[in-house]
Write a protein that holds these residues in place. Structure first.
Motif, PDB file in Angstrom:
ATOM      1  N   ALA A  84      -7.442  -8.889  -0.169  1.00 52.10           N
ATOM      2  CA  ALA A  84      -7.685 -10.202  -0.788  1.00 52.10           C
ATOM      3  C   ALA A  84      -9.168 -10.457  -0.959  1.00 52.10           C
ATOM      4  N   TYR A  85      -9.844  -9.524  -1.613  1.00 51.55           N
ATOM      5  CA  TYR A  85     -11.277  -9.673  -1.875  1.00 51.55           C
ATOM      6  C   TYR A  85     -11.515  -9.690  -3.374  1.00 51.55           C
ATOM      7  N   PHE A  86     -12.549 -10.392  -3.780  1.00 49.56           N
ATOM      8  CA  PHE A  86     -12.860 -10.517  -5.199  1.00 49.56           C
ATOM      9  C   PHE A  86     -13.968  -9.528  -5.566  1.00 49.56           C
ATOM     10  N   THR A  87     -13.676  -8.251  -5.320  1.00 44.53           N
ATOM     11  CA  THR A  87     -14.662  -7.209  -5.581  1.00 44.53           C
ATOM     12  C   THR A  87     -14.045  -6.118  -6.442  1.00 44.53           C
ATOM     13  N   PHE A  88     -14.899  -5.344  -7.095  1.00 45.90           N
ATOM     14  CA  PHE A  88     -14.401  -4.328  -8.026  1.00 45.90           C
ATOM     15  C   PHE A  88     -13.674  -3.191  -7.319  1.00 45.90           C
ATOM     16  N   ASP A  89     -13.966  -2.977  -6.016  1.00 47.38           N
ATOM     17  CA  ASP A  89     -13.365  -1.846  -5.318  1.00 47.38           C
ATOM     18  C   ASP A  89     -12.228  -2.249  -4.375  1.00 47.38           C
ATOM     19  N   ALA A  90     -11.717  -3.473  -4.515  1.00 51.79           N
ATOM     20  CA  ALA A  90     -10.563  -3.909  -3.732  1.00 51.79           C
ATOM     21  C   ALA A  90      -9.287  -3.542  -4.488  1.00 51.79           C
ATOM     22  N   TYR A  91      -8.347  -2.967  -3.776  1.00 53.38           N
ATOM     23  CA  TYR A  91      -7.138  -2.443  -4.409  1.00 53.38           C
ATOM     24  C   TYR A  91      -5.995  -3.463  -4.395  1.00 53.38           C
ATOM     25  N   ASP A  92      -5.199  -3.451  -5.460  1.00 57.12           N
ATOM     26  CA  ASP A  92      -3.963  -4.223  -5.473  1.00 57.12           C
ATOM     27  C   ASP A  92      -2.966  -3.589  -4.510  1.00 57.12           C
ATOM     28  N   GLY A  93      -1.944  -4.371  -4.149  1.00 55.37           N
ATOM     29  CA  GLY A  93      -0.933  -3.864  -3.237  1.00 55.37           C
ATOM     30  C   GLY A  93       0.394  -3.607  -3.901  1.00 55.37           C
ATOM     31  N   ALA A  94       1.395  -3.366  -3.040  1.00 56.43           N
ATOM     32  CA  ALA A  94       2.764  -3.128  -3.511  1.00 56.43           C
ATOM     33  C   ALA A  94       3.720  -3.996  -2.706  1.00 56.43           C
ATOM     34  N   GLY A  95       3.311  -5.234  -2.433  1.00 58.43           N
ATOM     35  CA  GLY A  95       4.188  -6.163  -1.731  1.00 58.43           C
ATOM     36  C   GLY A  95       4.095  -6.073  -0.219  1.00 58.43           C
TER      37      GLY A  95
END
Length: 202
Positions: A84-95
């Protein structure tokens, strides 16, 4: 550790590791911890951090934003994926991932509710391991965000408040406090009123 990593000190490469996003301690064993990595899955230790193991390399997502262990049933563990970071290298999740055997196996719950989401916090009712509240930041278009509540172990969810929920805390679960990016702190005391903004200097 990653040996001879990208960290350069005095022209020498040093061992490095990825960022650790979340921690949870077994309420029945203070030597037993779980750690969630930015893109390295879930790790656990049974000796206060001296040694670590993982069996989660095949999970739907290795980006672990939040972890929580049930106080009532410590074999029940929830892991929210995505940072939950607003950065270019933070990954989305899968629930959300759920374990009922102390982290040996994991099941994806919640279906498409949390597609393109990132988790910042998970709270488990201390008296009911099926009762869960989460804080979520949306990253993709159309994704769910805010504070959501489940009473069936994470299979179905109700949104209690929309917004970029960056943190969630509680003194006992029925009352909850949530931080929302750009909005401040909100308090929930009952179903009728939901989350109400706390008077603030934010």
């Amino acid at each position: 550790p990653i040996t001879n990593g990208q960290m350069l000190v005095d022209t020498e490469h040093h061992d490095v590791c990825g960022r650790v996003i979340s921690l949870a301690v077994d309420p029945t064993n203070p030597k037993h911890w779980f750690a969630g990595a930015a893109q390295g899955g879930i790790w656990q230790t049974t000796d206060r951090g001296a040694t670590w193991t993982t069996n989660t390399d095949a999970l739907p997502s290795l980006s672990i934003g939040a972890l929580a262990i049930s106080t009532k049933s410590p074999n029940v563990i929830y892991a929210g994926t995505g940072e939950a970071y607003f950065t270019f290298d933070a990954y989305d999740g899968a629930g959300i991932l759920r374990s009922t055997d102390g982290g040996t196996t994991w099941t994806q719950v919640g279906g498409a509710t949390f597609a393109n989401c990132r988790f910042s916090a998970i709270l488990v009712n201390p008296f009911d391991e099926k009762d869960v509240r989460v804080a979520v930041v949306r990253s993709g278009r159309g994704a769910t965000n805010g504070v959501l509540h489940s009473t069936d172990s994470g299979y179905h969810w109700t949104q209690e408040r929309a917004g970029s929920a960056t943190d969630l805390a509680t003194p006992g679960f029925s009352t909850a406090y949530a931080g929302f990016a750009g909005e401040g702190v909100f308090r929930r005391t009952d179903d009728a009123h939901g989350f109400v903004q706390v008077a603030n200097p934010w």
